[in-house]
Structures are given as C-alpha cells and as structure tokens.
Write a protein that holds these residues in place. Sequence first.
Motif, PDB file in Angstrom:
ATOM      1  N   THR A  37       3.561   8.943   2.141  1.00 41.62           N
ATOM      2  CA  THR A  37       3.461   8.398   3.498  1.00 41.62           C
ATOM      3  C   THR A  37       2.616   9.296   4.392  1.00 41.62           C
ATOM      4  OG1 THR A  37       5.571   7.214   3.326  1.00 41.62           O
ATOM      5  CG2 THR A  37       4.787   7.707   5.541  1.00 41.62           C
ATOM      6  N   GLN A  82       7.089   0.291   6.323  1.00 41.02           N
ATOM      7  CA  GLN A  82       8.178  -0.102   5.429  1.00 41.02           C
ATOM      8  C   GLN A  82       9.214  -0.961   6.146  1.00 41.02           C
ATOM      9  OE1 GLN A  82       9.962   3.222   3.448  1.00 41.02           O
ATOM     10  NE2 GLN A  82      11.433   1.996   2.340  1.00 41.02           N
ATOM     11  N   ASP A 155       3.169   0.648   3.242  1.00 41.13           N
ATOM     12  CA  ASP A 155       4.166   1.650   2.879  1.00 41.13           C
ATOM     13  C   ASP A 155       5.421   0.970   2.344  1.00 41.13           C
ATOM     14  OD1 ASP A 155       5.666   3.904   2.552  1.00 41.13           O
ATOM     15  OD2 ASP A 155       5.470   4.633   4.600  1.00 41.13           O
TER      16      ASP A 155
END
Length: 227
Positions: A37, A82, A155
């Motif tokens: 990330t 995410q 992500d």
Amino acid sequence: MLQVAIKKKLADFTLDVQFTVENNILVLIGHSGAGKTTILRAIAGLLRPDEGTIIHNECILFSSTTKTFVPPQLRRVGYMFQEFALFPHMDVRKNIWYGVKQHNHTTNELYERLLGLLHIEHLTTRFIDRLSGGEKQRVALARALMAEPAILLLDEPLSALDSDTRLELQAELKKIQGIWKIPFILVTHDISEAKALGDRFLFIKKGRQTAESSLQAKEFLECPNVG
C-alpha cells in the motif's frame, strides 16, 4: 509507461523497489505490512518517498534529485481504496460524479458508458447504505474511472466480497483494463486472485522485491511453489 524507483524509510524496514508498468495489470503480492500500500500511496502522491523517481510517459511525478513533487490532484491517478471510501450522504450518481470538474457531452457519455459496463444503471438514485458489497465495488470503480485517470491503483478491491461476486468482478476488471489500456496496479495477498487478474507480478517482502518478481504470467501460473 510508468517507471517507479523509490526508497522510503518506514518503522520496521526501508521500502526499496524499482519496476515499470506498461498498459497492463501489475499485481503487487505480499503479506500484510510488506509495503504494498505504501507503493500505491507514493504513486498517488499521498506519500513522499525519501529518494528516487516516479515517471509516467516522460512526465516526472516525483524526483528527489530535482526536488519535483506533483501534488495528487494533478497526477491523473485513480485510487480505489480497500474500504471504497464512498460518501454515505450522497446517492450513487453523486458519488460517481464527485471530483469531476466539467459536466459536458463528453463526460456525460463517459458516465453512461460506465453505468453500462459495470451494470449499475438501476442503482443511480440509491444511497450507499442500500448497496451490497459488490455494488459498492462497482460504484467505487466507476468513480475512479470517471476522473479519466492515466493510471489506476486498486488496493485489495475484492477482499471483502463473497467468492461468486469476486469472480464476476475479476472479469469486469480485466475487461475494463482492456478497454482503457492504462496501467493498473493491484494489491492483493490472494494468489488465485493474482493469477486471475495479473499480466505481471511483483513479490514484496519487507519492502523489497524478491527473486520471483521477474516472473511473467505464464511462468507464474506454472510455478508449483508460488504461495
């Protein structure tokens, strides 16, 4: 082409990676906390590396040598988080249009095209809390693409979904990348998902590329020891 060669000192290790991405899907693979990330955040301009360069099609986004740092809003980088980061007080239409500076014939056509590609035409007036996980994922992807990015970062976008929905949306992502033809960089720790989506793979361990990082898709799929 996106070229990344950066170093960043973190709490437990120093991130030190170097790679290029053509107009295909690069998958970053590694355990949680490996630095995946952090790489996305550096490309997006949400984090400034200590050293190195980030260059896209000869445009320097970051250079420690020349002290160049293009701010996130000027990078044309789409970032799908995410947790999706959708706005609960807005309906689907307003979420997708959020951040688009101009409303004209071209952007209206793009909006309608994305609704069709992602099969969300029927959701435009719904609020986010009335959507399933798969629907939220589609809306978040539509919002990221609505900005007409030159690079798309994802992500772990499918990690919270059930297996059937994940398979369906993996196919959608591959299809959209084939249409957009821009670099996609996707973070996952799921080997099967990496195999389904990736054209190239970068294995990250404690901020560094491992020996498997040079594997191409065919070699990776045939490798019995991966994972």
